[in-house]
Design an enzyme around this catalytic site. Structure first.
Site, PDB file in Angstrom:
ATOM      1  N   SER A 128      43.467 -12.450  54.827  1.00  0.00           N
ATOM      2  CA  SER A 128      42.313 -13.281  55.187  1.00  0.00           C
ATOM      3  C   SER A 128      41.252 -12.462  55.903  1.00  0.00           C
ATOM      4  O   SER A 128      40.108 -12.879  55.977  1.00  0.00           O
ATOM      5  CB  SER A 128      42.746 -14.395  56.140  1.00  0.00           C
ATOM      6  OG  SER A 128      43.748 -15.173  55.585  1.00  0.00           O
ATOM      7  N   HIS A 149      41.720 -13.265  47.479  1.00  0.00           N
ATOM      8  CA  HIS A 149      41.906 -14.185  48.599  1.00  0.00           C
ATOM      9  C   HIS A 149      41.851 -15.632  48.135  1.00  0.00           C
ATOM     10  O   HIS A 149      40.780 -16.161  47.826  1.00  0.00           O
ATOM     11  CB  HIS A 149      40.831 -13.900  49.671  1.00  0.00           C
ATOM     12  CG  HIS A 149      41.042 -14.680  50.919  1.00  0.00           C
ATOM     13  ND1 HIS A 149      40.016 -15.279  51.615  1.00  0.00           N
ATOM     14  CD2 HIS A 149      42.166 -14.978  51.603  1.00  0.00           C
ATOM     15  CE1 HIS A 149      40.518 -15.898  52.667  1.00  0.00           C
ATOM     16  NE2 HIS A 149      41.810 -15.723  52.679  1.00  0.00           N
ATOM     17  N   GLU A 161      38.084 -15.386  46.658  1.00  0.00           N
ATOM     18  CA  GLU A 161      37.217 -14.259  46.995  1.00  0.00           C
ATOM     19  C   GLU A 161      37.872 -13.000  46.420  1.00  0.00           C
ATOM     20  O   GLU A 161      39.028 -12.710  46.732  1.00  0.00           O
ATOM     21  CB  GLU A 161      37.059 -14.138  48.513  1.00  0.00           C
ATOM     22  CG  GLU A 161      36.204 -15.267  49.104  1.00  0.00           C
ATOM     23  CD  GLU A 161      36.155 -15.257  50.631  1.00  0.00           C
ATOM     24  OE1 GLU A 161      35.091 -15.513  51.195  1.00  0.00           O
ATOM     25  OE2 GLU A 161      37.203 -15.013  51.271  1.00  0.00           O
ATOM     26  N   ASN A 199      36.195 -16.953  55.937  1.00  0.00           N
ATOM     27  CA  ASN A 199      36.819 -16.897  57.258  1.00  0.00           C
ATOM     28  C   ASN A 199      35.873 -16.401  58.335  1.00  0.00           C
ATOM     29  O   ASN A 199      36.002 -16.787  59.503  1.00  0.00           O
ATOM     30  CB  ASN A 199      38.099 -16.067  57.217  1.00  0.00           C
ATOM     31  CG  ASN A 199      39.235 -16.883  56.639  1.00  0.00           C
ATOM     32  OD1 ASN A 199      39.296 -18.092  56.852  1.00  0.00           O
ATOM     33  ND2 ASN A 199      40.101 -16.260  55.883  1.00  0.00           N
TER      34      ASN A 199
HETATM   35  P1  NAD Z   1      53.498 -17.387  56.308  1.00  0.00           P
HETATM   36  O1  NAD Z   1      53.978 -16.910  57.618  1.00  0.00           O
HETATM   37  O2  NAD Z   1      53.583 -18.850  55.972  1.00  0.00           O
HETATM   38  O3  NAD Z   1      54.309 -16.625  55.117  1.00  0.00           O
HETATM   39  C1  NAD Z   1      54.577 -15.237  55.095  1.00  0.00           C
HETATM   40  C2  NAD Z   1      55.900 -15.019  54.388  1.00  0.00           C
HETATM   41  O4  NAD Z   1      56.064 -13.629  54.128  1.00  0.00           O
HETATM   42  C3  NAD Z   1      57.105 -15.446  55.227  1.00  0.00           C
HETATM   43  O5  NAD Z   1      57.850 -16.390  54.484  1.00  0.00           O
HETATM   44  C4  NAD Z   1      57.876 -14.149  55.457  1.00  0.00           C
HETATM   45  O6  NAD Z   1      59.284 -14.325  55.435  1.00  0.00           O
HETATM   46  C5  NAD Z   1      57.434 -13.308  54.279  1.00  0.00           C
HETATM   47  N1  NAD Z   1      57.546 -11.861  54.478  1.00  0.00           N
HETATM   48  C6  NAD Z   1      57.311 -11.135  55.592  1.00  0.00           C
HETATM   49  N2  NAD Z   1      57.473  -9.813  55.355  1.00  0.00           N
HETATM   50  C7  NAD Z   1      57.838  -9.718  54.062  1.00  0.00           C
HETATM   51  C8  NAD Z   1      58.168  -8.609  53.208  1.00  0.00           C
HETATM   52  N3  NAD Z   1      58.104  -7.357  53.651  1.00  0.00           N
HETATM   53  N4  NAD Z   1      58.524  -8.884  51.947  1.00  0.00           N
HETATM   54  C9  NAD Z   1      58.565 -10.135  51.483  1.00  0.00           C
HETATM   55  N5  NAD Z   1      58.261 -11.218  52.233  1.00  0.00           N
HETATM   56  C10 NAD Z   1      57.897 -11.009  53.504  1.00  0.00           C
HETATM   57  O7  NAD Z   1      52.024 -16.840  56.140  1.00  0.00           O
HETATM   58  P2  NAD Z   1      50.827 -17.421  55.224  1.00  0.00           P
HETATM   59  O8  NAD Z   1      50.065 -18.424  55.996  1.00  0.00           O
HETATM   60  O9  NAD Z   1      51.366 -17.780  53.870  1.00  0.00           O
HETATM   61  O10 NAD Z   1      49.896 -16.126  55.124  1.00  0.00           O
HETATM   62  C11 NAD Z   1      50.215 -15.057  54.268  1.00  0.00           C
HETATM   63  C12 NAD Z   1      48.962 -14.226  54.025  1.00  0.00           C
HETATM   64  O11 NAD Z   1      47.968 -15.051  53.409  1.00  0.00           O
HETATM   65  C13 NAD Z   1      48.322 -13.661  55.294  1.00  0.00           C
HETATM   66  O12 NAD Z   1      47.766 -12.407  55.006  1.00  0.00           O
HETATM   67  C14 NAD Z   1      47.239 -14.689  55.600  1.00  0.00           C
HETATM   68  O13 NAD Z   1      46.181 -14.150  56.353  1.00  0.00           O
HETATM   69  C15 NAD Z   1      46.787 -15.044  54.192  1.00  0.00           C
HETATM   70  N6  NAD Z   1      46.151 -16.360  54.038  1.00  0.00           N
HETATM   71  C16 NAD Z   1      46.585 -17.442  54.746  1.00  0.00           C
HETATM   72  C17 NAD Z   1      45.949 -18.678  54.560  1.00  0.00           C
HETATM   73  C18 NAD Z   1      46.415 -19.922  55.298  1.00  0.00           C
HETATM   74  O14 NAD Z   1      45.736 -20.959  55.233  1.00  0.00           O
HETATM   75  N7  NAD Z   1      47.544 -19.883  55.981  1.00  0.00           N
HETATM   76  C19 NAD Z   1      44.894 -18.796  53.652  1.00  0.00           C
HETATM   77  C20 NAD Z   1      44.496 -17.674  52.917  1.00  0.00           C
HETATM   78  C21 NAD Z   1      45.130 -16.459  53.125  1.00  0.00           C
END
Ligand code: NAD
Length: 510
Positions: A128, A149, A161, A199
């Site tokens: 993000s 993204h 994005e 963001n």
């Molecule tokens: P989250 O914490 O819900 O999920 C992350 C997952 O990754 C977890 O289940 C964890 O076990 C897993 N993980 C960690 N290390 C790992 C590895 N080495 N190999 C495999 N799996 C692994 O997080 P999220 O909210 O889904 O965010 C994930 C990414 O997406 C981040 O970069 C975040 O900035 C981005 N993002 C989030 C949103 C949102 O609304 N939450 C929106 C767009 C982008």
């Protein structure tokens, strides 16, 4: 070496790494498009959780009649859960990383992908806010690395994005944009800058909402209602923080603060406290709201409705309709307060303190300001009830009872310039103008990104045009004067457009 994969149709096998909030949605989206997905997690427990999330989302679609049982089973069959990265990515045409927002984790993973992926595979990060360049810079072939993204929930939100670094090849960017369109999304091409478009505009606004809450400007419900009823947004900022995850929001703000500096990105202390308490929002059951307890919003007792209300009219006639509504409810309206009146209503203007009108009326403890905001689209507007700190608690209660009796869609705000709605919205409009001023994105792309990425009914620059640049500048000036916060200073381009009467979205539909 540059990627040979150039057509979205060439992307048949996709590895999604991290099956959390975002990864599970992305895996579902890709599998729905007929592609095979290797869904990778760190262990079986997280895989089970992620797959359960995918299944629940598909089950919801079936129960709403949008998907057949057979289609759901076919989609699920295309997703292969794996707890080993090297095995999962070996055959992939495209890898989409969606692990937590921490640079060292992402860099370590990309170094591993460098070894384990096919040489012609594209590597995309769903970050993000982190530097895609830094993630790509550590790989052997940064030409094949880009940002992709998605927005939450990924199967629903239309925006993607596509972020290129100075090292990304045009083929990689083109394939990702084409794939996004193939998935039914609208790609917006941007270069690598913290927060990209959405963001960088969303997070300071969310943070501002937390600041308003922790400084007792309004209740959490009223802050959220100001955004939904006043701006027409699909959800309020505190609800949205809970949906995104407070830890993710905090991480993004820290990246924005590192890159841009300035008070707008300094996280509100309450956000950190909730994260320290592991109250991350929906995903942990509680954040600003508690999702485990049933709502306790039982009808709280309203104060008695006053028998008489003094309305101090202004020259613009902004309270004329209110006077008719009050009279129609059988309550007498007088133009001058008497000692027994108990409730004095004045027209409130987000550029000025209500306090001054309260003092002029000679009844400061009895005064409440009212500011009406048109919602547009035929929806009921919003009434901001504005309370100077000298207003008596009993007066505030009477105003709330009156608002309920005559059916106003009301929120209550303390008497600070901008009140609730303008404070939140105009500060974000200023940020949007700064982004255009800096040459990062066009007004049309900014508006499209906020509409498709966040469900805005109209983009911030179109809303700014509708509110009038000169009006926005004067509210921001008042906010700056009251708080001393330089973040509210109108950016030079906004001041210039206000002076010249120029619109940001000239030609856009009103
Ligand atoms: P989250 O914490 O819900 O999920 C992350 C997952 O990754 C977890 O289940 C964890 O076990 C897993 N993980 C960690 N290390 C790992 C590895 N080495 N190999 C495999 N799996 C692994 O997080 P999220 O909210 O889904 O965010 C994930 C990414 O997406 C981040 O970069 C975040 O900035 C981005 N993002 C989030 C949103 C949102 O609304 N939450 C929106 C767009 C982008």
């Amino acid at each position: 070496m540059t990627s040979n994969v150039t057509q979205p149709g060439d992307i048949r096998e996709v590895a999604v790494i991290g099956l959390g909030l975002m990864g599970s949605g992305i895996a579902e989206l890709i599998a729905r498009s007929g592609r095979s997905v290797d869904a990778i997690e760190i262990n079986q427990g997280f895989l089970d959780q992620g797959m359960a999330r995918v299944r629940a989302s598909l089950d919801r679609a079936v129960s709403r009649g949008r998907l057949t049982d057979t289609a759901r089973d076919e989609i699920l069959a295309r997703i292969r859960p794996i707890d080993d990265v090297a095995t999962g990515v070996a055959g992939a045409d495209l890898v989409i990383e969606a692990i937590p927002e921490r640079i060292e984790l992402k860099k370590t993973l990309f170094a591993q992908l460098d070894e384990a992926c096919r040489a012609d595979a594209i590597l995309a990060t769903n970050t993000s806010s982190l530097s895609v360049t830094e993630i790509a810079g550590g790989t052997r072939d940064p030409a094949r690395v880009a940002g992709l993204h998605f927005f939450n929930p990924a199967p629903v939100m239309k925006l993607v994005e596509v972020i290129t670094t100075v090292l990304t090849s045009p083929e990689t960017a083109g394939t990702l944009a084409g794939l996004s369109r193939d998935l039914g999304k609208t790609p917006v091409a941007v270069t690598d800058r913290a927060g990209f478009i959405v963001n960088a505009l969303l997070l300071p606004y969310l943070n501002h909402a937390v600041h308003l809450l922790e400084t007792a400007q309004a209740t959490r419900e009223d802050i959220d209602k100001a955004a939904t009823a006043g701006l027409g947004l699909p959800m309020g900022p505190l609800t949205l923080l809970d949906l995104i995850g407070l830890d993710t929001c905090l991480a993004v703000l820290e990246t924005l603060a590192d890159e841009f500096g300035g008070t707008r990105y300094v996280h509100a202390p309450l956000l950190r406290k909730l994260c320290d308490a592991r109250l991350f929002g929906r995903k942990s059951g509680r954040g600003f709201y508690d999702y485990q307890r049933k709502s306790t919003a039982a009808d709280h007792e309203l104060a008695p409705v006053p028998a008489e209300v003094a309305l101090i009219r202004d020259r613009d006639g902004r309270l004329d309709e209110l006077a008719s509504q009050i009279t129609a409810a059988g309550i007498s309206v007088v133009s001058q307060p008497a000692d027994e009146t108990g409730l004095v209503i004045v027209a409130a203007d987000p550029r000025h303190r209500v306090l001054d009108a309260a003092l002029a009326a000679g009844h400061p403890a009895d005064v409440v300001g009212v500011h009406f905001v048109e919602a547009g689209n035929g929806k009921p507007g919003l009434a901001e009830l504005v309370l100077p700190d000298v207003t008596a608690a009993a007066t505030a209660g009477r105003a709330a009872a009156l608002a309920a009796r005559i059916g106003l869609n009301a929120v209550t705000s303390r008497d600070r310039p901008g009140f609730l709605l303008e404070a939140l919205a105009y500060a974000q409009f200023n940020d949007a103008v700064r982004m255009f001023q800096d040459g990062y994105a066009s007004p049309a792309d900014i508006d499209t990104a906020m509409m498709l990425g966040c469900g805005y009914p109209r983009g911030p620059l179109q809303m700014l045009d509708e509110a009038g640049a000169a009006n926005v500048v004067s509210v921001l000036d008042a906010m700056h004067a009251a708080t001393g916060d330089p973040a509210f200073t109108p950016v030079p381009l906004l001041a210039e457009y206000a002076t010249a009467g120029t619109r940001f979205r000239a030609g856009a539909e009103g």
